[in-house]
Design a protein around this motif. Structure first.
Motif, mmCIF file in Angstrom:
data_model
loop_
_atom_site.group_PDB
_atom_site.id
_atom_site.type_symbol
_atom_site.label_atom_id
_atom_site.label_comp_id
_atom_site.label_asym_id
_atom_site.label_seq_id
_atom_site.Cartn_x
_atom_site.Cartn_y
_atom_site.Cartn_z
ATOM 1 N N TYR A 85 2.689 1.059 -0.569
ATOM 2 C CA TYR A 85 1.455 1.173 0.108
ATOM 3 C C TYR A 85 0.639 2.402 0.357
ATOM 4 O O TYR A 85 1.166 3.555 0.389
ATOM 5 C CB TYR A 85 1.920 0.651 1.577
ATOM 6 N N ALA A 86 -0.621 2.119 0.498
ATOM 7 C CA ALA A 86 -1.770 3.124 0.581
ATOM 8 C C ALA A 86 -2.004 4.009 -0.551
ATOM 9 O O ALA A 86 -2.543 5.104 -0.603
ATOM 10 C CB ALA A 86 -1.196 4.221 1.933
ATOM 11 N N LYS A 87 -1.478 3.486 -1.565
ATOM 12 C CA LYS A 87 -1.821 4.169 -2.839
ATOM 13 C C LYS A 87 -3.325 4.043 -3.224
ATOM 14 O O LYS A 87 -4.195 4.952 -3.707
ATOM 15 C CB LYS A 87 -1.092 3.852 -4.097
ATOM 16 N N ARG A 88 -3.819 2.845 -2.859
ATOM 17 C CA ARG A 88 -5.268 2.595 -3.195
ATOM 18 C C ARG A 88 -5.975 1.700 -2.093
ATOM 19 O O ARG A 88 -5.358 0.642 -1.881
ATOM 20 C CB ARG A 88 -5.560 2.098 -4.646
ATOM 21 N N PHE A 89 -6.993 2.096 -1.631
ATOM 22 C CA PHE A 89 -7.711 1.281 -0.656
ATOM 23 C C PHE A 89 -9.092 0.953 -1.177
ATOM 24 O O PHE A 89 -9.663 1.867 -2.032
ATOM 25 C CB PHE A 89 -8.014 1.827 0.810
ATOM 26 N N THR A 90 -9.912 -0.247 -1.160
ATOM 27 C CA THR A 90 -10.913 -0.328 -1.538
ATOM 28 C C THR A 90 -12.130 -0.162 -0.561
ATOM 29 O O THR A 90 -13.245 -0.363 -0.981
ATOM 30 C CB THR A 90 -11.096 -1.725 -2.137
ATOM 31 N N ALA A 91 -11.797 -0.209 0.768
ATOM 32 C CA ALA A 91 -12.704 0.078 1.712
ATOM 33 C C ALA A 91 -12.211 1.060 2.628
ATOM 34 O O ALA A 91 -11.202 0.962 3.325
ATOM 35 C CB ALA A 91 -12.889 -1.261 2.401
ATOM 36 N N GLY A 92 -13.137 1.934 3.044
ATOM 37 C CA GLY A 92 -13.170 2.825 4.287
ATOM 38 C C GLY A 92 -11.905 3.699 4.121
ATOM 39 O O GLY A 92 -11.298 3.922 3.442
ATOM 40 N N SER A 93 -11.798 4.454 5.188
ATOM 41 C CA SER A 93 -10.753 5.402 5.470
ATOM 42 C C SER A 93 -9.505 4.593 6.278
ATOM 43 O O SER A 93 -9.929 3.231 6.680
ATOM 44 C CB SER A 93 -10.959 6.637 6.330
ATOM 45 N N ASP A 94 -8.198 5.094 6.072
ATOM 46 C CA ASP A 94 -7.447 4.264 6.726
ATOM 47 C C ASP A 94 -6.351 5.236 7.685
ATOM 48 O O ASP A 94 -6.123 6.172 7.288
ATOM 49 C CB ASP A 94 -6.449 3.440 5.657
ATOM 50 N N LYS A 95 -5.678 4.402 8.479
ATOM 51 C CA LYS A 95 -4.947 5.451 9.469
ATOM 52 C C LYS A 95 -3.412 5.384 8.962
ATOM 53 O O LYS A 95 -2.537 6.552 9.134
ATOM 54 C CB LYS A 95 -4.796 4.737 10.901
ATOM 55 N N ALA A 96 -3.246 4.789 7.897
ATOM 56 C CA ALA A 96 -1.740 4.782 7.547
ATOM 57 C C ALA A 96 -1.857 5.510 6.014
ATOM 58 O O ALA A 96 -2.550 4.976 5.219
ATOM 59 C CB ALA A 96 -1.001 3.357 7.266
ATOM 60 N N SER A 97 -0.932 6.554 6.001
ATOM 61 C CA SER A 97 -1.190 7.250 4.794
ATOM 62 C C SER A 97 0.035 6.969 3.742
ATOM 63 O O SER A 97 -0.085 7.333 2.559
ATOM 64 C CB SER A 97 -1.310 8.574 4.861
ATOM 65 N N SER A 98 1.141 6.050 4.215
ATOM 66 C CA SER A 98 2.314 5.608 3.367
ATOM 67 C C SER A 98 2.964 4.379 4.022
ATOM 68 O O SER A 98 2.365 4.155 5.099
ATOM 69 C CB SER A 98 3.172 7.028 3.327
ATOM 70 N N PHE A 99 3.516 3.987 3.339
ATOM 71 C CA PHE A 99 4.638 2.978 3.750
ATOM 72 C C PHE A 99 5.164 3.127 5.152
ATOM 73 O O PHE A 99 5.167 2.527 6.052
ATOM 74 C CB PHE A 99 5.517 2.238 2.736
ATOM 75 N N THR A 100 5.876 4.430 5.197
ATOM 76 C CA THR A 100 6.468 4.765 6.335
ATOM 77 C C THR A 100 5.579 4.946 7.438
ATOM 78 O O THR A 100 6.046 4.415 8.523
ATOM 79 C CB THR A 100 7.193 6.143 5.779
ATOM 80 N N ASP A 101 4.529 5.335 7.317
ATOM 81 C CA ASP A 101 3.517 5.362 8.260
ATOM 82 C C ASP A 101 3.045 3.940 8.843
ATOM 83 O O ASP A 101 2.922 3.873 9.969
ATOM 84 C CB ASP A 101 2.168 5.929 7.679
ATOM 85 N N LEU A 102 2.761 3.084 7.847
ATOM 86 C CA LEU A 102 2.735 1.677 8.278
ATOM 87 C C LEU A 102 3.725 1.316 9.259
ATOM 88 O O LEU A 102 3.467 0.625 10.138
ATOM 89 C CB LEU A 102 2.324 0.897 7.010
ATOM 90 N N LEU A 103 4.877 1.463 8.858
ATOM 91 C CA LEU A 103 6.096 0.944 9.710
ATOM 92 C C LEU A 103 6.120 1.413 11.037
ATOM 93 O O LEU A 103 6.253 0.889 11.763
ATOM 94 C CB LEU A 103 7.430 1.531 8.966
ATOM 95 N N ARG A 104 5.606 2.744 11.017
ATOM 96 C CA ARG A 104 5.741 3.312 12.389
ATOM 97 C C ARG A 104 4.440 2.702 13.308
ATOM 98 O O ARG A 104 4.765 2.232 14.524
ATOM 99 C CB ARG A 104 5.055 4.758 12.334
ATOM 100 N N LEU A 105 3.357 2.512 12.704
ATOM 101 C CA LEU A 105 2.228 1.844 13.609
ATOM 102 C C LEU A 105 2.682 0.377 13.607
ATOM 103 O O LEU A 105 2.443 -0.021 14.712
ATOM 104 C CB LEU A 105 0.912 1.763 12.461
ATOM 105 N N VAL A 106 3.272 -0.303 12.682
ATOM 106 C CA VAL A 106 3.500 -1.699 13.078
ATOM 107 C C VAL A 106 4.555 -1.974 14.340
ATOM 108 O O VAL A 106 4.349 -2.619 15.278
ATOM 109 C CB VAL A 106 4.103 -2.392 11.813
ATOM 110 N N SER A 107 5.544 -0.828 14.333
ATOM 111 C CA SER A 107 6.320 -0.946 15.110
ATOM 112 C C SER A 107 6.028 -0.738 16.722
ATOM 113 O O SER A 107 6.786 -1.069 17.742
ATOM 114 C CB SER A 107 7.672 -0.058 15.109
#
Ligand code: 5AD
Ligand code: SF4
Length: 438
Positions: free
Chosen positions: A202-224
């Protein structure tokens, strides 16, 4: 009074990603086209089959099912083919069976309302970007939400057709993911399953805008951090991307369920190289050992392919060795099936089918013992179960935090609740027990 809405019947083959795509299709057709879902093929005005192409078998299933639809379906009912086989065969499907009305690829789900009324439409572009498209929420089970976090896959595993059917990998922005999870939680879901072909890329490539999660681990933290959400699962991760930071989060975040799919494919480093998996037998064993050390009650599942081109007895012994060392609680095992658009299909040293079949039987029988032991070890334990489905005979089904299926006597009042259960019996696939009364 019977409703005036048109009726939609949908059959879903393949993985969890397909289950979610079917939910998107149902939502689109009921919001934009006035369809409602039916479980009866005979009533349907539109019959859809959401297909899988990972092996030859599910492709063959598509054509046998179309035959059934033509026979049992209402006269004049439309037939549409969606999903991975739609992507890979495209127009050929209509050429082979002109009764098929349209073909919609796995990366074109958002176009369903456009193609549904176009005779012989074929939409299968793998460049289509659906990461910002907001599908309306429809969930076949309100208690647990499937949520896409990325589409496509950038890996080039030499056996796998998926990059050809789902295209290059794009991540969905984390704020959209969080919004969707919040809505699901408001709708009663305590559990989320994050979906992608390769979630921990996750977070290797986005097609729009900036993003708050820079990795899958980061995303897991946000989701939790989503309030009211209690259980987080994800599928499927790749062993190569299981770095220490990820394992640390997996082990210590109380909302992340102690269940993980670690797809092995083969235990032979030599074969792994030719599969382009990017890891060795040692790396795989090291990751699994670490997971078991850090998460004592973890359940580890895996995928194994036998009979990959060039697989020798020695290679196969390496696979058995890993199976015996890791003792996967759950195994999905397959005979290698050569697929179009893949490198391995061109390899000259294909393994005879009888050899692969024998290896599959051996693998599965060794695993059966491991599974039996693991299930029996649960008898006498008190486990925490999230109840999610009514079954016949006044039974209710749920899952332990580590994903084991549990059946108890009870009624709908258990649904959506997390309750302690004392396990008194186990079969190969199911634990049986009694709810602990508080
Ligand atoms: N043949 C057999 N099994 C395959 N898989 C993927 N491609 C093939 C193939 N060509 C299996 C892998 C994957 C799972 C979803 O399907 O084990 O992890
Ligand atoms: Fe089948 Fe793979 Fe497509 Fe899922 S992504 S439907 S498993 S081919």
């Amino acid at each position: 009074m019977s409703s005036m809405k048109k009726k939609l019947y949908i059959e879903t083959l393949g993985c969890a990603m397909n289950v979610r795509d079917s939910e998107h299709i149902i939502a689109e057709l009921s919001n934009k086209k006035d369809y409602e879902l039916t479980q009866n093929l005979e009533d349907a005005d539109l019959i859809l089959i959401n297909t899988c192409s990972v092996r030859e078998k599910p492709v063959a299933k598509l054509f046998s099912e179309i035959g059934v639809f033509q026979k049992r379906g209402k006269k004049g009912a439309k037939i549409g083919v969606t999903g991975c086989t739609a992507s890979h065969l495209g127009e050929e499907i209509i050429k082979r069976v002109p009764a098929v009305d349209f073909v919609l690829g796995a990366r074109n789900v958002s176009k369903i309302s456009e193609v549904v009324d176009k005779k012989h439409a074929v939409e299968i572009s793998t460049e289509h970007d659906e990461t910002l498209y907001e599908f309306t929420d429809y969930r076949s089970n309100p208690y647990k939400a499937l949520v896409n976090i990325s589409i496509g896959c950038d890996k080039q595993c030499t056996f796998c057709i998926v990059p050809a059917t789902r295209g290059e990998e794009i991540s969905i922005p984390s704020d959209l993911i969080i919004q969707e999870i919040r809505r699901a939680v408001e709708g009663g879901a305590k559990e989320v399953m994050l979906l992608g072909q390769n979630v921990n890329n996750y977070a290797k490539r986005f097609t729009a805008g900036s993003d708050k999660a820079s990795s899958f681990t980061d995303l897991l933290r946000l989701v939790s951090e989503v309030e009211g959400l209690e259980r987080i699962r994800f599928a499927s991760p790749h062993p190569l991307h299981m770095d220490d930071e990820f394992l640390q989060e997996f082990a210590t975040n109380p909302k992340i369920c102690p269940q993980i799919h670690v797809p092995l494919q083969s235990g032979s480093t030599n074969l792994l190289k030719r599969m382009k998996r990017g890891y060795t037998k040692e790396w795989f064993l090291n990751r699994c050992q670490k997971i078991r050390q850090m998460v004592p009650n973890v359940v580890i599942s895996t995928d194994i392919i036998v009979g990959f081109p060039g697989e020798s007895e020695e290679d196969f012994e390496d696979t058995i060795d890993v199976l015996k060392k890791v003792k996967f609680e759950q195994l999905f095992s397959f005979k290698y099936s050569p697929r179009p658009h893949t490198q391995a299909a061109e390899y000259s040293n294909q393994v005879p089918s009888e050899v692969a079949s024998r290896r599959l039987i051996e693998l599965q029988s060794i695993h059966k013992e491991i599974q039996e032991q693991s299930m029996q070890s649960q008898v006498g334990k008190r486990v925490s179960v999230y109840f999610e489905e009514l079954k016949s005979g006044n039974k209710v089904a749920g899952r332990t935090d580590n994903g084991r299926l549990v059946l108890v006597d009870g009624s709908e009042e258990l649904l959506g609740k997390i309750v302690d259960v004392d396990i008194d019996r186990a079969s190969l696939t199911t634990l049986f027990g009694k709810v602990v009364r508080q």
